[in-house]
Motif scaffolding. Structure first.
Motif, PDB file in Angstrom:
ATOM      1  N   LYS A  54       0.838  -1.202   0.000  1.00  0.00           N
ATOM      2  CA  LYS A  54       0.000   0.000   0.000  1.00  0.00           C
ATOM      3  C   LYS A  54       0.873   1.251   0.000  1.00  0.00           C
ATOM      4  N   THR A  55       1.970   1.219   0.722  1.00  0.00           N
ATOM      5  CA  THR A  55       2.906   2.344   0.726  1.00  0.00           C
ATOM      6  C   THR A  55       3.519   2.532  -0.656  1.00  0.00           C
ATOM      7  N   LEU A  56       3.881   1.427  -1.303  1.00  0.00           N
ATOM      8  CA  LEU A  56       4.421   1.507  -2.661  1.00  0.00           C
ATOM      9  C   LEU A  56       3.409   2.117  -3.623  1.00  0.00           C
ATOM     10  N   LEU A  57       2.147   1.777  -3.444  1.00  0.00           N
ATOM     11  CA  LEU A  57       1.099   2.245  -4.358  1.00  0.00           C
ATOM     12  C   LEU A  57       0.707   3.703  -4.132  1.00  0.00           C
ATOM     13  N   GLY A  58       0.770   4.155  -2.901  1.00  0.00           N
ATOM     14  CA  GLY A  58       0.403   5.532  -2.596  1.00  0.00           C
ATOM     15  C   GLY A  58      -0.995   5.870  -3.048  1.00  0.00           C
ATOM     16  N   ALA A  59      -1.131   6.864  -3.895  1.00  0.00           N
ATOM     17  CA  ALA A  59      -2.434   7.362  -4.346  1.00  0.00           C
ATOM     18  C   ALA A  59      -3.204   6.342  -5.177  1.00  0.00           C
ATOM     19  N   GLU A  60      -2.507   5.403  -5.786  1.00  0.00           N
ATOM     20  CA  GLU A  60      -3.198   4.380  -6.589  1.00  0.00           C
ATOM     21  C   GLU A  60      -4.187   3.583  -5.737  1.00  0.00           C
ATOM     22  N   ALA A  61      -3.793   3.235  -4.515  1.00  0.00           N
ATOM     23  CA  ALA A  61      -4.679   2.478  -3.625  1.00  0.00           C
ATOM     24  C   ALA A  61      -5.795   3.365  -3.093  1.00  0.00           C
ATOM     25  N   ASP A  62      -5.508   4.649  -2.934  1.00  0.00           N
ATOM     26  CA  ASP A  62      -6.507   5.576  -2.404  1.00  0.00           C
ATOM     27  C   ASP A  62      -7.660   5.824  -3.372  1.00  0.00           C
ATOM     28  N   LYS A  63      -7.483   5.506  -4.642  1.00  0.00           N
ATOM     29  CA  LYS A  63      -8.544   5.681  -5.629  1.00  0.00           C
ATOM     30  C   LYS A  63      -9.791   4.881  -5.274  1.00  0.00           C
ATOM     31  N   TYR A  64      -9.613   3.812  -4.512  1.00  0.00           N
ATOM     32  CA  TYR A  64     -10.721   2.923  -4.186  1.00  0.00           C
ATOM     33  C   TYR A  64     -11.260   3.148  -2.779  1.00  0.00           C
ATOM     34  N   ALA A  65     -10.757   4.169  -2.084  1.00  0.00           N
ATOM     35  CA  ALA A  65     -11.140   4.409  -0.693  1.00  0.00           C
ATOM     36  C   ALA A  65     -12.622   4.737  -0.538  1.00  0.00           C
ATOM     37  N   GLU A  66     -13.197   5.426  -1.486  1.00  0.00           N
ATOM     38  CA  GLU A  66     -14.595   5.840  -1.389  1.00  0.00           C
ATOM     39  C   GLU A  66     -15.588   4.808  -1.901  1.00  0.00           C
ATOM     40  N   SER A  67     -15.109   3.802  -2.612  1.00  0.00           N
ATOM     41  CA  SER A  67     -16.030   2.808  -3.167  1.00  0.00           C
ATOM     42  C   SER A  67     -16.226   1.651  -2.186  1.00  0.00           C
ATOM     43  N   ALA A  68     -17.451   1.156  -2.154  1.00  0.00           N
ATOM     44  CA  ALA A  68     -17.765   0.033  -1.267  1.00  0.00           C
ATOM     45  C   ALA A  68     -17.153  -1.261  -1.789  1.00  0.00           C
ATOM     46  N   ILE A  69     -17.127  -1.397  -3.100  1.00  0.00           N
ATOM     47  CA  ILE A  69     -16.569  -2.603  -3.719  1.00  0.00           C
ATOM     48  C   ILE A  69     -15.579  -2.163  -4.773  1.00  0.00           C
ATOM     49  N   PRO A  70     -14.380  -2.591  -4.696  1.00  0.00           N
ATOM     50  CA  PRO A  70     -13.823  -3.511  -3.717  1.00  0.00           C
ATOM     51  C   PRO A  70     -13.419  -2.775  -2.442  1.00  0.00           C
ATOM     52  N   ALA A  71     -13.466  -3.504  -1.348  1.00  0.00           N
ATOM     53  CA  ALA A  71     -12.937  -2.998  -0.086  1.00  0.00           C
ATOM     54  C   ALA A  71     -11.441  -3.299  -0.080  1.00  0.00           C
ATOM     55  N   ILE A  72     -10.631  -2.259   0.033  1.00  0.00           N
ATOM     56  CA  ILE A  72      -9.178  -2.417   0.096  1.00  0.00           C
ATOM     57  C   ILE A  72      -8.792  -2.360   1.567  1.00  0.00           C
ATOM     58  N   ILE A  73      -8.278  -3.457   2.091  1.00  0.00           N
ATOM     59  CA  ILE A  73      -8.003  -3.560   3.518  1.00  0.00           C
ATOM     60  C   ILE A  73      -6.515  -3.803   3.745  1.00  0.00           C
ATOM     61  N   PRO A  74      -5.820  -2.828   4.357  1.00  0.00           N
ATOM     62  CA  PRO A  74      -4.401  -3.029   4.639  1.00  0.00           C
ATOM     63  C   PRO A  74      -4.196  -4.025   5.779  1.00  0.00           C
ATOM     64  N   ILE A  75      -3.199  -4.875   5.615  1.00  0.00           N
ATOM     65  CA  ILE A  75      -2.860  -5.871   6.626  1.00  0.00           C
ATOM     66  C   ILE A  75      -1.350  -5.843   6.854  1.00  0.00           C
ATOM     67  N   PRO A  76      -0.909  -6.272   8.018  1.00  0.00           N
ATOM     68  CA  PRO A  76       0.541  -6.329   8.242  1.00  0.00           C
ATOM     69  C   PRO A  76       1.175  -7.420   7.394  1.00  0.00           C
ATOM     70  N   GLY A  77       2.393  -7.175   6.968  1.00  0.00           N
ATOM     71  CA  GLY A  77       3.160  -8.172   6.230  1.00  0.00           C
ATOM     72  C   GLY A  77       4.342  -8.611   7.073  1.00  0.00           C
ATOM     73  N   VAL A  78       5.289  -9.276   6.452  1.00  0.00           N
ATOM     74  CA  VAL A  78       6.466  -9.739   7.194  1.00  0.00           C
ATOM     75  C   VAL A  78       7.485  -8.632   7.397  1.00  0.00           C
ATOM     76  N   SER A  79       7.380  -7.533   6.621  1.00  0.00           N
ATOM     77  CA  SER A  79       8.289  -6.403   6.798  1.00  0.00           C
ATOM     78  C   SER A  79       7.625  -5.128   6.305  1.00  0.00           C
ATOM     79  N   GLY A  80       8.217  -3.990   6.658  1.00  0.00           N
ATOM     80  CA  GLY A  80       7.707  -2.708   6.193  1.00  0.00           C
ATOM     81  C   GLY A  80       6.407  -2.290   6.833  1.00  0.00           C
ATOM     82  N   ASN A  81       6.154  -2.729   8.061  1.00  0.00           N
ATOM     83  CA  ASN A  81       4.892  -2.431   8.722  1.00  0.00           C
ATOM     84  C   ASN A  81       4.938  -1.107   9.481  1.00  0.00           C
ATOM     85  N   THR A  82       3.811  -0.420   9.456  1.00  0.00           N
ATOM     86  CA  THR A  82       3.684   0.853  10.157  1.00  0.00           C
ATOM     87  C   THR A  82       2.755   0.750  11.362  1.00  0.00           C
ATOM     88  N   GLY A  83       2.070  -0.360  11.491  1.00  0.00           N
ATOM     89  CA  GLY A  83       1.086  -0.533  12.554  1.00  0.00           C
ATOM     90  C   GLY A  83      -0.335  -0.288  12.070  1.00  0.00           C
TER      91      GLY A  83
END
Length: 107
Positions: A54-83
């Motif tokens: 999601k950090t790599l994508l930046g604004a690309e992922a934010d394009k879907y923030a207002e739409s109900a479908i698809p729901a974009i849900i950030p999850i922790p990975g094995v590295s690069g986590n912000t909490g």
């Protein structure tokens, strides 16, 4: 019926395949953006995405923030986590069960 996909680095997403989810390992921001747009315009209703991706994508992922479908849900990975991924999962569980699972219902 909508599908569920998981997008991120291979080490973070491969375990989700055992749960029956479709996984999409990506290495670059360009590859992640292309795959996200492909999933979002298809039959995927929920797309879990690692915090790092999601950090790599930046604004690309934010394009879907207002739409109900698809729901974009950030999850922790094995590295690069912000909490943010853990906080998002925690909030979802709180909404589902009505209690904070990390603190036994006490904040």
């Amino acid at each position: 019926m909508y599908k569920i996909g998981v997008l991120g680095d291979y080490d973070s997403v491969y375990g989700f395949a055992s749960l029956g989810l479709d996984i999409f390992p990506v290495k670059t921001a360009e590859e992640a953006a292309e795959k996200l747009h492909e999933l979002a315009s298809g039959t995927y209703g929920i797309i879990y995405i690692t915090e790092k991706a999601k950090t790599l994508l930046g604004a690309e992922a934010d394009k879907y923030a207002e739409s109900a479908i698809p729901a974009i849900i950030p999850i922790p990975g094995v590295s690069g986590n912000t909490g943010a991924g853990v906080e998002n999962v925690k909030k979802s569980v709180e909404q589902a069960v009505g209690s904070d699972i990390l603190f036994g219902g006490q904040n």
